[in-house]
Design a protein around this motif. Sequence first.
Motif, PDB file in Angstrom:
ATOM      1  N   ALA A  67       0.815  -1.285  -0.003  1.00 40.41           N
ATOM      2  CA  ALA A  67      -0.217   0.287   0.153  1.00 40.41           C
ATOM      3  C   ALA A  67       1.056   1.103   0.230  1.00 40.41           C
ATOM      4  CB  ALA A  67      -1.012  -0.320   1.269  1.00 40.41           C
ATOM      5  N   GLN A  68       2.070   1.009   1.075  1.00 42.60           N
ATOM      6  CA  GLN A  68       3.035   2.203   0.721  1.00 42.60           C
ATOM      7  C   GLN A  68       3.737   2.538  -0.580  1.00 42.60           C
ATOM      8  OE1 GLN A  68       5.542   0.870   3.845  1.00 42.60           O
ATOM      9  NE2 GLN A  68       4.240   2.451   5.436  1.00 42.60           N
ATOM     10  N   GLN A  69       3.497   1.184  -1.313  1.00 41.63           N
ATOM     11  CA  GLN A  69       4.752   1.720  -2.134  1.00 41.63           C
ATOM     12  C   GLN A  69       3.506   2.624  -3.670  1.00 41.63           C
ATOM     13  OE1 GLN A  69       7.506   1.238  -3.335  1.00 41.63           O
ATOM     14  NE2 GLN A  69       7.254   1.019  -5.676  1.00 41.63           N
ATOM     15  N   ALA A  70       2.344   2.008  -3.250  1.00 38.19           N
ATOM     16  CA  ALA A  70       1.292   2.261  -4.364  1.00 38.19           C
ATOM     17  C   ALA A  70       0.970   4.008  -4.369  1.00 38.19           C
ATOM     18  CB  ALA A  70       0.130   1.727  -3.456  1.00 38.19           C
ATOM     19  N   PRO A 291      -1.374 -11.089  -5.812  1.00 39.76           N
ATOM     20  CA  PRO A 291      -0.944 -11.109  -7.165  1.00 39.76           C
ATOM     21  C   PRO A 291       0.756 -10.864  -7.166  1.00 39.76           C
ATOM     22  CG  PRO A 291      -1.899  -8.672  -6.183  1.00 39.76           C
ATOM     23  CD  PRO A 291      -2.421 -10.505  -5.266  1.00 39.76           C
ATOM     24  N   SER A 292       1.389 -12.017  -7.193  1.00 38.29           N
ATOM     25  CA  SER A 292       2.791 -11.820  -6.935  1.00 38.29           C
ATOM     26  C   SER A 292       3.598 -11.315  -8.186  1.00 38.29           C
ATOM     27  CB  SER A 292       3.720 -13.609  -6.334  1.00 38.29           C
ATOM     28  OG  SER A 292       2.850 -13.388  -5.752  1.00 38.29           O
ATOM     29  N   ALA A 293       4.696 -10.500  -7.941  1.00 38.18           N
ATOM     30  CA  ALA A 293       4.627  -9.731  -8.947  1.00 38.18           C
ATOM     31  C   ALA A 293       5.116 -10.496 -10.249  1.00 38.18           C
ATOM     32  CB  ALA A 293       5.886  -8.553  -8.758  1.00 38.18           C
ATOM     33  N   SER A 294       6.247 -11.575  -9.897  1.00 34.48           N
ATOM     34  CA  SER A 294       6.545 -12.172 -11.139  1.00 34.48           C
ATOM     35  C   SER A 294       5.842 -13.678 -11.766  1.00 34.48           C
ATOM     36  CB  SER A 294       7.694 -13.369 -10.657  1.00 34.48           C
ATOM     37  OG  SER A 294       7.274 -14.540  -9.660  1.00 34.48           O
ATOM     38  N   ILE A 295       4.628 -13.285 -11.251  1.00 33.73           N
ATOM     39  CA  ILE A 295       3.389 -14.337 -12.364  1.00 33.73           C
ATOM     40  C   ILE A 295       3.224 -12.844 -13.608  1.00 33.73           C
ATOM     41  CG2 ILE A 295       1.528 -15.205 -12.311  1.00 33.73           C
ATOM     42  CD1 ILE A 295       1.760 -15.867  -9.363  1.00 33.73           C
ATOM     43  N   TYR A 296       3.373 -12.289 -13.217  1.00 37.39           N
ATOM     44  CA  TYR A 296       2.259 -11.018 -14.339  1.00 37.39           C
ATOM     45  C   TYR A 296       3.348 -10.124 -14.652  1.00 37.39           C
ATOM     46  CZ  TYR A 296      -1.922 -12.317 -12.153  1.00 37.39           C
ATOM     47  OH  TYR A 296      -2.628 -13.609 -10.841  1.00 37.39           O
ATOM     48  N   HIS A 297       3.306  -9.598 -16.212  1.00 38.82           N
ATOM     49  CA  HIS A 297       4.444  -8.760 -16.379  1.00 38.82           C
ATOM     50  C   HIS A 297       3.161  -7.554 -17.057  1.00 38.82           C
ATOM     51  CE1 HIS A 297       7.200 -12.040 -16.232  1.00 38.82           C
ATOM     52  NE2 HIS A 297       6.546 -13.232 -17.132  1.00 38.82           N
ATOM     53  N   THR A 298       3.497  -6.957 -16.028  1.00 39.29           N
ATOM     54  CA  THR A 298       2.210  -5.533 -16.543  1.00 39.29           C
ATOM     55  C   THR A 298       2.949  -4.053 -15.749  1.00 39.29           C
ATOM     56  OG1 THR A 298       1.133  -5.672 -14.794  1.00 39.29           O
ATOM     57  CG2 THR A 298       0.298  -6.982 -16.359  1.00 39.29           C
ATOM     58  N   ALA A 299       2.464  -2.636 -16.038  1.00 34.85           N
ATOM     59  CA  ALA A 299       3.068  -1.885 -15.540  1.00 34.85           C
ATOM     60  C   ALA A 299       3.043  -1.473 -14.332  1.00 34.85           C
ATOM     61  CB  ALA A 299       2.010  -0.709 -16.292  1.00 34.85           C
ATOM     62  N   LEU A 300       2.214  -2.334 -13.366  1.00 37.40           N
ATOM     63  CA  LEU A 300       2.000  -2.097 -12.317  1.00 37.40           C
ATOM     64  C   LEU A 300       2.803  -2.702 -11.020  1.00 37.40           C
ATOM     65  CD1 LEU A 300      -1.791  -1.053 -11.382  1.00 37.40           C
ATOM     66  CD2 LEU A 300       0.553   0.582 -12.052  1.00 37.40           C
ATOM     67  N   LEU A 304       6.221  -2.984  -8.074  1.00 33.94           N
ATOM     68  CA  LEU A 304       6.606  -3.651  -6.829  1.00 33.94           C
ATOM     69  C   LEU A 304       7.818  -4.504  -6.724  1.00 33.94           C
ATOM     70  CD1 LEU A 304       3.130  -6.200  -7.284  1.00 33.94           C
ATOM     71  CD2 LEU A 304       3.647  -3.712  -5.933  1.00 33.94           C
ATOM     72  N   ASP A 305       8.267  -4.079  -8.069  1.00 39.86           N
ATOM     73  CA  ASP A 305       9.736  -4.036  -8.068  1.00 39.86           C
ATOM     74  C   ASP A 305      10.839  -3.552  -6.806  1.00 39.86           C
ATOM     75  OD1 ASP A 305       9.465  -6.154 -10.039  1.00 39.86           O
ATOM     76  OD2 ASP A 305      10.304  -5.164 -11.366  1.00 39.86           O
ATOM     77  N   PRO A 306      10.773  -2.176  -6.671  1.00 41.55           N
ATOM     78  CA  PRO A 306      12.038  -1.996  -6.438  1.00 41.55           C
ATOM     79  C   PRO A 306      11.314  -1.763  -3.960  1.00 41.55           C
ATOM     80  CG  PRO A 306      10.626  -0.078  -6.563  1.00 41.55           C
ATOM     81  CD  PRO A 306       9.920  -1.333  -6.784  1.00 41.55           C
ATOM     82  N   LEU A 307      10.015  -2.613  -3.794  1.00 44.39           N
ATOM     83  CA  LEU A 307      10.166  -3.885  -2.641  1.00 44.39           C
ATOM     84  C   LEU A 307      11.142  -5.030  -2.620  1.00 44.39           C
ATOM     85  CD1 LEU A 307       6.407  -3.390  -2.180  1.00 44.39           C
ATOM     86  CD2 LEU A 307       7.867  -2.444  -1.314  1.00 44.39           C
ATOM     87  N   GLY A 308      11.419  -5.285  -3.828  1.00 51.38           N
ATOM     88  CA  GLY A 308      12.521  -6.566  -3.594  1.00 51.38           C
ATOM     89  C   GLY A 308      11.704  -7.754  -3.619  1.00 51.38           C
TER      90      GLY A 308
END
Lengths: 402, 300
Positions: A67-70, A291-300, A304-308
């Motif tokens: 939420a903070q990252q958003a 929504p785990s980031a690596s499953i999807y390849h979208t702009a959003l 999430l990448d900066p979170l590690g």
Amino acid sequence: MVGKHAVSSRTLLVCALVSVLGVTGAGCGSSKSKATTAASGSPIKVGYLASLTGFCAAFSQDYVKGAQQAVKTINAEGGVMGHPLQLLVRDDKAEPNVGVSQARDLVLSEHVGFLAGTCTSAVGKSVARLVANPSHVLYTVGVADPTVFTGGGYVFATIPTAEVEGANAAAYVRAHPQWKTVAVISEDYSYGFEVTAAFRKGMKGSSQKIVSQEYVPSGASSYASYISKLVAEKPDVTYSTVIAEDTITFVKQAFPLGLFKATQLFGILDYGTIDPMPKPPVGALGYTYYPSASIYHTALSEKLDPLGTEVANSGAAGDGFNQIEMIAQGIEKAHSTEPPAVRAALDGATVQMVQGSEKIHSCNNLTAVPIAMGPVVAATKELPFAHFSPIELVDTNKYFTC
Amino acid sequence: MSLATFLDQLFAGLGLGFILFFSAAGLNLVWGVLGVMNFAAGAVYMLGAFMATTVIAHVGASTLGWLLALVLVPVLAAAGGALAEVVLLRRTYREHDENQQFMLTLVLSYLIAGGVVLVYGPGFRTVSLPGALSGSWQLFGATLPVYTAVVIVLGVLVTAAIWGLLYGTRAGLLTRAAVDDRTMLSMLGVDVNLLYTGVFAFGIGLGALGGVIDAPNGAVTTNLETAALVPAFIVVVTGGLGNMTGALIAAVAIGVIESFVTLRSPTLAPLTPYAVMIVVLLARGLAGRSLLPDRARAAT
């Protein structure tokens, strides 16, 4: 999962301790100071409920980080209609009365028009009642209880409900006719009961036989007797909705008892739980609606990448991110910060989420986000954590009748 | 029911029973000897589990790491327990103020829980078992996980050690005498304060040992506090407050019964501890015995 992000979570830890000691959380909320506010208008306050202590505390840090990252990325891009978002985080302790009390305080004292968060249906349901008329506060949340959401209401879902999850699991089992016997193992609280009921409903008319049904106590330290029972029954497939940290306990105890040799395990296996397992259940058939980031390849998902890697793939971070995005996009669509206008704008709209463009169904305010399914494989060089491969993304729109 | 199924459920029940015993042992000892209902027992158990993850993370998930955690964590916890007894509890014995003891141990539990969250965060941790303990044996078609066998053996050894300490040493003799008449013992020149501190520290160490033993079984979370405390109270009440042998029998009986109930009616299985406790208390009541046994009698 824990301990690698100690610096960024220090504030949360202090707040959690303050909460444990029974002191109200003054000063424990805002991430505003961390945001790079390119926006210049007055802030739009969003109250965020997180179960920083109590059941699902293990994952709630990641919800907040998402939420903070958003908020951070939205504000860096100019905010919402020129206004920066301001996140006010409160600990609901996973208890409905605490959640309602915190939500009420956010609305009355902080004058928030928007609420998000919590990880339990019990809290979500209570807060949903609170935000019903006449307060007109819009609430986005990722909980599985379908009764939390009603068409035309002010509560919007970011994950599928237990009904959708159970129906999808039944469809998957039915698509594997070689599985003649099915065992079901679920958590002994509302989520477990609802998802199991939906699964059984979906299995009606199938020649595949449900040979056993077990509801295991949430948070137990031993599931050995349940596992031994499954090993003795040797069902072709075991459908498991044992969730969160209970999954870890279940899988750890399942290995030496030979469960994975006796039956094919199929069920919810969030990345946030299989990653920290000392020995992940490679070969088990898993799914996740988070929504785990690596499953999807979208702009959003890239945001999430900066979170590690670890947090971005926890699923909880993605869900927290989506909850804030939904509010921000609703405001943009409505050209208004008034919750009734935002509610109307989100009604039946398509929103951008970590998973991609997703439709909000007007009849129940549920977002038809996909469910990711696949066999669990060990960490690889490219993905340094246990994950699904290959991944099948199931379109959940087919489970909506409206 | 086949022999293999019977043995599978028996092993699972024994494993559960001995874990229950470990969660209750420290609480039981402190109650039996000092008369203090230690509400921090669950927090100590949780602390032991978290500390085990630290030791194993530093030394490695080897047999050495696990053994080190098994020794080091209870010793450190016992030292903390001694300090807490001297600072918080000592003054309450003379006044027999059980309300104060209740409040102080409750505060202690909050402090421990808060400290754990501060140090480890609200998330969970996991530890691997060393390779030598992570396998299983096949016995008459049934599966006995090596670690379950280790837990059972440790449970028996710990019970024997406590029994040996209480009945085979001068310290044990004095401890039992203190339960009967603390004042008389003091008049005979025995340092009762030191004795009480020792017993409380030992009880805390025992509680932390339970956490260490339970840590590799699953996820180590802050929920362990409640998960350990409630069953521990059930075991202690069922076994007879302060009665170590009774606690062991109660814990094992609850574990084994629950395991077999799981086989027949998994939905009812979680209710087993409560059902066993109610039956035992009713039986005691019908037999005309006190529901909560006399502490002096129980400790012997």
